[in-house]
Design a protein around this motif. Structure first.
Motif, PDB file in Angstrom:
ATOM      1  N   TYR A  81      -3.943   7.934  -5.435  1.00  0.00           N
ATOM      2  CA  TYR A  81      -5.350   8.286  -5.619  1.00  0.00           C
ATOM      3  C   TYR A  81      -6.047   8.030  -4.292  1.00  0.00           C
ATOM      4  CZ  TYR A  81      -4.745   8.010 -10.772  1.00  0.00           C
ATOM      5  OH  TYR A  81      -4.357   8.181 -12.084  1.00  0.00           O
ATOM      6  N   ASN A  82      -6.581   9.065  -3.701  1.00  0.00           N
ATOM      7  CA  ASN A  82      -7.288   8.910  -2.420  1.00  0.00           C
ATOM      8  C   ASN A  82      -6.399   8.233  -1.371  1.00  0.00           C
ATOM      9  OD1 ASN A  82      -9.781   9.936  -3.566  1.00  0.00           O
ATOM     10  ND2 ASN A  82      -9.836   8.002  -4.694  1.00  0.00           N
ATOM     11  N   GLY A  83      -5.219   8.735  -1.243  1.00  0.00           N
ATOM     12  CA  GLY A  83      -4.304   8.254  -0.213  1.00  0.00           C
ATOM     13  C   GLY A  83      -3.836   6.831  -0.388  1.00  0.00           C
ATOM     14  N   SER A  84      -3.985   6.299  -1.597  1.00  0.00           N
ATOM     15  CA  SER A  84      -3.787   4.860  -1.744  1.00  0.00           C
ATOM     16  C   SER A  84      -3.414   4.486  -3.182  1.00  0.00           C
ATOM     17  CB  SER A  84      -5.070   4.140  -1.315  1.00  0.00           C
ATOM     18  OG  SER A  84      -6.176   4.640  -2.039  1.00  0.00           O
ATOM     19  N   ILE A  85      -3.225   3.205  -3.390  1.00  0.00           N
ATOM     20  CA  ILE A  85      -2.835   2.680  -4.696  1.00  0.00           C
ATOM     21  C   ILE A  85      -3.905   3.001  -5.744  1.00  0.00           C
ATOM     22  CG2 ILE A  85      -3.891   0.410  -4.241  1.00  0.00           C
ATOM     23  CD1 ILE A  85      -1.556  -0.865  -5.792  1.00  0.00           C
ATOM     24  N   PRO A  86      -3.489   3.432  -6.934  1.00  0.00           N
ATOM     25  CA  PRO A  86      -4.468   3.635  -8.004  1.00  0.00           C
ATOM     26  C   PRO A  86      -5.139   2.316  -8.403  1.00  0.00           C
ATOM     27  CG  PRO A  86      -2.365   4.663  -8.568  1.00  0.00           C
ATOM     28  CD  PRO A  86      -2.128   3.808  -7.358  1.00  0.00           C
ATOM     29  N   GLY A  87      -6.422   2.393  -8.724  1.00  0.00           N
ATOM     30  CA  GLY A  87      -7.126   1.203  -9.168  1.00  0.00           C
ATOM     31  C   GLY A  87      -6.456   0.544 -10.358  1.00  0.00           C
ATOM     32  N   VAL A  88      -5.912   1.345 -11.256  1.00  0.00           N
ATOM     33  CA  VAL A  88      -5.294   0.777 -12.456  1.00  0.00           C
ATOM     34  C   VAL A  88      -4.097  -0.107 -12.087  1.00  0.00           C
ATOM     35  CG1 VAL A  88      -3.936   2.892 -12.848  1.00  0.00           C
ATOM     36  CG2 VAL A  88      -4.233   1.273 -14.704  1.00  0.00           C
ATOM     37  N   LYS A  90      -3.583  -1.536  -9.070  1.00  0.00           N
ATOM     38  CA  LYS A  90      -4.068  -2.688  -8.305  1.00  0.00           C
ATOM     39  C   LYS A  90      -4.660  -3.716  -9.259  1.00  0.00           C
ATOM     40  CE  LYS A  90      -4.497  -5.403  -5.184  1.00  0.00           C
ATOM     41  NZ  LYS A  90      -5.725  -6.060  -4.856  1.00  0.00           N
ATOM     42  N   ARG A 123       1.875   8.904   1.208  1.00  0.00           N
ATOM     43  CA  ARG A 123       0.865   8.040   1.814  1.00  0.00           C
ATOM     44  C   ARG A 123       0.529   6.887   0.889  1.00  0.00           C
ATOM     45  NH1 ARG A 123      -4.570  10.793   2.977  1.00  0.00           N
ATOM     46  NH2 ARG A 123      -4.116  11.680   0.930  1.00  0.00           N
ATOM     47  N   TRP A 126       3.048   3.891   0.676  1.00  0.00           N
ATOM     48  CA  TRP A 126       2.976   2.895   1.751  1.00  0.00           C
ATOM     49  C   TRP A 126       1.815   1.934   1.547  1.00  0.00           C
ATOM     50  CZ3 TRP A 126       6.557   1.517   5.197  1.00  0.00           C
ATOM     51  CH2 TRP A 126       7.668   2.357   5.288  1.00  0.00           C
ATOM     52  N   HIS A 127       0.716   2.433   1.036  1.00  0.00           N
ATOM     53  CA  HIS A 127      -0.448   1.596   0.762  1.00  0.00           C
ATOM     54  C   HIS A 127      -0.181   0.666  -0.422  1.00  0.00           C
ATOM     55  CE1 HIS A 127      -4.746   0.894  -0.482  1.00  0.00           C
ATOM     56  NE2 HIS A 127      -4.914   0.870   0.822  1.00  0.00           N
ATOM     57  N   THR A 128       0.623   1.171  -1.365  1.00  0.00           N
ATOM     58  CA  THR A 128       0.942   0.412  -2.571  1.00  0.00           C
ATOM     59  C   THR A 128       1.888  -0.759  -2.265  1.00  0.00           C
ATOM     60  OG1 THR A 128       0.606   2.371  -3.944  1.00  0.00           O
ATOM     61  CG2 THR A 128       1.964   0.621  -4.892  1.00  0.00           C
ATOM     62  N   ARG A 129       2.716  -0.620  -1.225  1.00  0.00           N
ATOM     63  CA  ARG A 129       3.624  -1.715  -0.869  1.00  0.00           C
ATOM     64  C   ARG A 129       2.862  -3.018  -0.607  1.00  0.00           C
ATOM     65  NH1 ARG A 129       8.808   0.165   0.996  1.00  0.00           N
ATOM     66  NH2 ARG A 129       9.203  -1.982   1.659  1.00  0.00           N
ATOM     67  N   PRO A 131      -0.007  -4.860  -1.485  1.00  0.00           N
ATOM     68  CA  PRO A 131      -0.302  -5.949  -2.424  1.00  0.00           C
ATOM     69  C   PRO A 131       0.946  -6.524  -3.082  1.00  0.00           C
ATOM     70  CG  PRO A 131      -1.072  -3.826  -3.286  1.00  0.00           C
ATOM     71  CD  PRO A 131      -0.700  -3.604  -1.855  1.00  0.00           C
TER      72      PRO A 131
ATOM     73  N   VAL B  46     -11.267   1.246 -16.467  1.00  0.00           N
ATOM     74  CA  VAL B  46     -10.213   1.551 -15.504  1.00  0.00           C
ATOM     75  C   VAL B  46      -9.997   3.069 -15.535  1.00  0.00           C
ATOM     76  CG1 VAL B  46      -7.777   1.219 -14.959  1.00  0.00           C
ATOM     77  CG2 VAL B  46      -9.138  -0.712 -15.774  1.00  0.00           C
ATOM     78  N   ASN B  82      -4.790 -10.491  -3.000  1.00  0.00           N
ATOM     79  CA  ASN B  82      -3.390 -10.218  -2.672  1.00  0.00           C
ATOM     80  C   ASN B  82      -3.274  -9.372  -1.405  1.00  0.00           C
ATOM     81  OD1 ASN B  82      -2.418 -11.521  -5.128  1.00  0.00           O
ATOM     82  ND2 ASN B  82      -3.344  -9.772  -6.178  1.00  0.00           N
ATOM     83  N   SER B  84      -5.189  -7.348  -0.055  1.00  0.00           N
ATOM     84  CA  SER B  84      -5.508  -5.928  -0.194  1.00  0.00           C
ATOM     85  C   SER B  84      -6.828  -5.719  -0.933  1.00  0.00           C
ATOM     86  CB  SER B  84      -4.353  -5.241  -0.927  1.00  0.00           C
ATOM     87  OG  SER B  84      -4.092  -5.895  -2.153  1.00  0.00           O
ATOM     88  N   LYS B  90     -11.314  -0.512  -5.795  1.00  0.00           N
ATOM     89  CA  LYS B  90     -10.493   0.708  -5.782  1.00  0.00           C
ATOM     90  C   LYS B  90     -10.837   1.578  -6.970  1.00  0.00           C
ATOM     91  CE  LYS B  90      -8.107   3.768  -4.317  1.00  0.00           C
ATOM     92  NZ  LYS B  90      -7.022   4.379  -5.016  1.00  0.00           N
ATOM     93  N   ASN B  91     -11.093   0.940  -8.109  1.00  0.00           N
ATOM     94  CA  ASN B  91     -11.435   1.699  -9.310  1.00  0.00           C
ATOM     95  C   ASN B  91     -12.750   2.456  -9.120  1.00  0.00           C
ATOM     96  OD1 ASN B  91     -10.801   2.337 -12.102  1.00  0.00           O
ATOM     97  ND2 ASN B  91     -12.602   1.092 -12.633  1.00  0.00           N
ATOM     98  N   ASP B  94     -11.940   5.447  -7.106  1.00  0.00           N
ATOM     99  CA  ASP B  94     -11.223   6.447  -7.902  1.00  0.00           C
ATOM    100  C   ASP B  94     -12.187   7.271  -8.751  1.00  0.00           C
ATOM    101  OD1 ASP B  94      -8.898   5.499  -6.790  1.00  0.00           O
ATOM    102  OD2 ASP B  94      -8.204   4.438  -8.567  1.00  0.00           O
TER     103      ASP B  94
END
Lengths: 180, 180, 180, 180
Positions: A81-88, A90, A123, A126-129, A131, B46, B82, B84, B90-91, B94
């Motif tokens: 989501y938006n080039g990055s980890i989903p809020g859910v 995270k 993308r 890599w951002h998700t790694r 946290p 979420v 964490n 990040s 982030k939510n 999103d």
């Protein structure tokens, strides 16, 4: 070795839920003990320290923490989501990281990502790694992004094309060999 | 130029809420139009595509979207969870990124971070840049991490020590000069 | 407004040199003053503090620093080496960052990336942002990864396909409008 | 298990060379086979595909590749240049990644970082993970940033303060236990 598999997405028709289920199916054919869960069954509020201090952990947080604690390894298929980890996803990490003992510590994790577009969620992976690594998770260096995922799965849930099917198969072998 | 200021945290006694309020106060003394909001007043579920498709956007999402759309620039003080971005922030991204027109596009953003420890949330700030930049936000290259934030604020909310106070003052000047 | 354009690669037949030259050509047709340089003409040793302390800056470092200092904005087309910034480009940043005044501060930068594969150097572009942002560069949030770049350019150096050509054209308009 | 230890810096009085040597000393007291090398003894040009194609690999590249290939694990202490990986270290990765077989694949790596300032090179360590992970290296999730490193080492090279000394000792135990 028990492997816990889920998707970093809530929606029912999530491409990443399909990808997670297919990874689980392949792992089972290789003789591994696999459990697939759906984050929809572990609904939790957006993390707020005041909730933790006031009400403690919701049963969804402790139940998910127990699933993670029992597993040797995790396989998570997550959208970008938006080039990055989903809020859910995270938010799940934020809650789990507050448990004591912290269930994520020292777990092995393989990250997969499916997207309808050409970049295959790479993308975001890599951002998700970050946290996960910050909580002490051993994130497998190789990841797999599945592009054009909207048309990648057959009716029975398997990957239609030989190339991604072989890539997934080989990656799961590498991962389980490393963990084992 | 209207500047919208908030913290990437929900809890009432958040150090980052204090940091956000102090940044807003300094901006006001410089003659800028500033609005401070609290994400607690914009509670949102979420993110789940099925909610968007079924119920549409909650009033909190559209109201926050309007606040962002009206602002020229944002100042966000965010904790590091964490290593990040916090799930709550982030939510918010999103959800806002699904609005049309997308209110974050082309906004200017200054990121601040307070933490009780020595690193001042700096790792988290770099991770937090990514989703904002992916939505087209111009994130100011310089950021400020406030370490030992638990004892950094006086009763009246100002920064006790001259060094961080000057750093914040100078950074806000740089940022508003760049945006203006 | 003078725009300095170069590639983050040394080899003569670099796809990213082609991409840089094409971006420069398009910028010229829009009436901008553009200078294209080749990092091969600014050969510098691998950064070593002892060299700086003993011999000072090589003429290549000071000459490149002057080019950057005179420019309003930079456009850099860079390959991805191992999912990340090429050593050659990082080395240039390391040297330039030691100059006083530091020529990169407050510059605007647009990042492009070409790759022979499907991902178009996108992972590397995100990694490349970080050192530039750490030196105070305003890296434009939108970037462009050109996939299948081995067959993307016509004999005259223009992009064969309409879609990437339009994408580049629109992105350069957005960037120069923002900088101007 | 042989552990190869080096610093991501060239200068003779590098704080990270001191940190690397101290880590090596501690590892030896724990009975591990350790080799410490200095990148200054493996001088290599800035990576250029034309050099590889024309002259092949320099002896420094192949010799370093052999050292890495023989090691079970690596410990690298690296400075942070501009919030990110030093060009010298990235350049080493770029060259090693071209060797066949690729010596970095499946290696275990512990990252350390020393800096004279308060942040202990922590930002740079996160940026440094990326190219290693992209080449298949298992980068240990926990890392150690040593702040105020200019005054951290005693005459005999040991860490003066008990706290960082214990942190290093414990981290090396965790790492070698994981690898072993």
């Amino acid at each position: 070795m028990t492997i816990l598999v889920f998707a970093g997405s809530l929606r029912k028709e999530s491409l990443n839920k399909k990808f997670a289920r297919e990874a689980a199916r392949v792992l089972k054919t290789k003789g591994h003990a696999v459990e697939v869960i759906d984050l929809r069954d572990y609904a939790m509020p957006v993390f707020d320290q005041d909730i933790q201090d006031g009400e403690g952990f919701s049963t969804s947080v402790t139940a998910l923490g127990e699933k993670v604690a029992k597993a040797t390894a995790l396989v998570i298929a997550t959208p970008e989501y938006n080039g990055s980890i989903p809020g859910v996803l995270k938010n799940v990490i934020d809650w789990l990281s507050r448990l004591n003992p912290m269930p994520l510590a020292d777990k092995h994790l393989l990250l997969l990502g499916a997207s309808p577009g050409a970049l295959g969620a790479v993308r975001g992976l890599w951002h998700t790694r970050v946290p996960f690594e910050a909580t002490g998770v051993h994130v497998f260096p190789t990841m797999m992004g599945l592009s054009a995922a909207g048309s990648a799965f057959a009716e029975d849930g398997t990957l239609k094309e030989e190339r991604p099917a072989k890539q997934l198969d080989g990656l799961l072998d590498q991962f389980t060999k490393h963990v084992g």
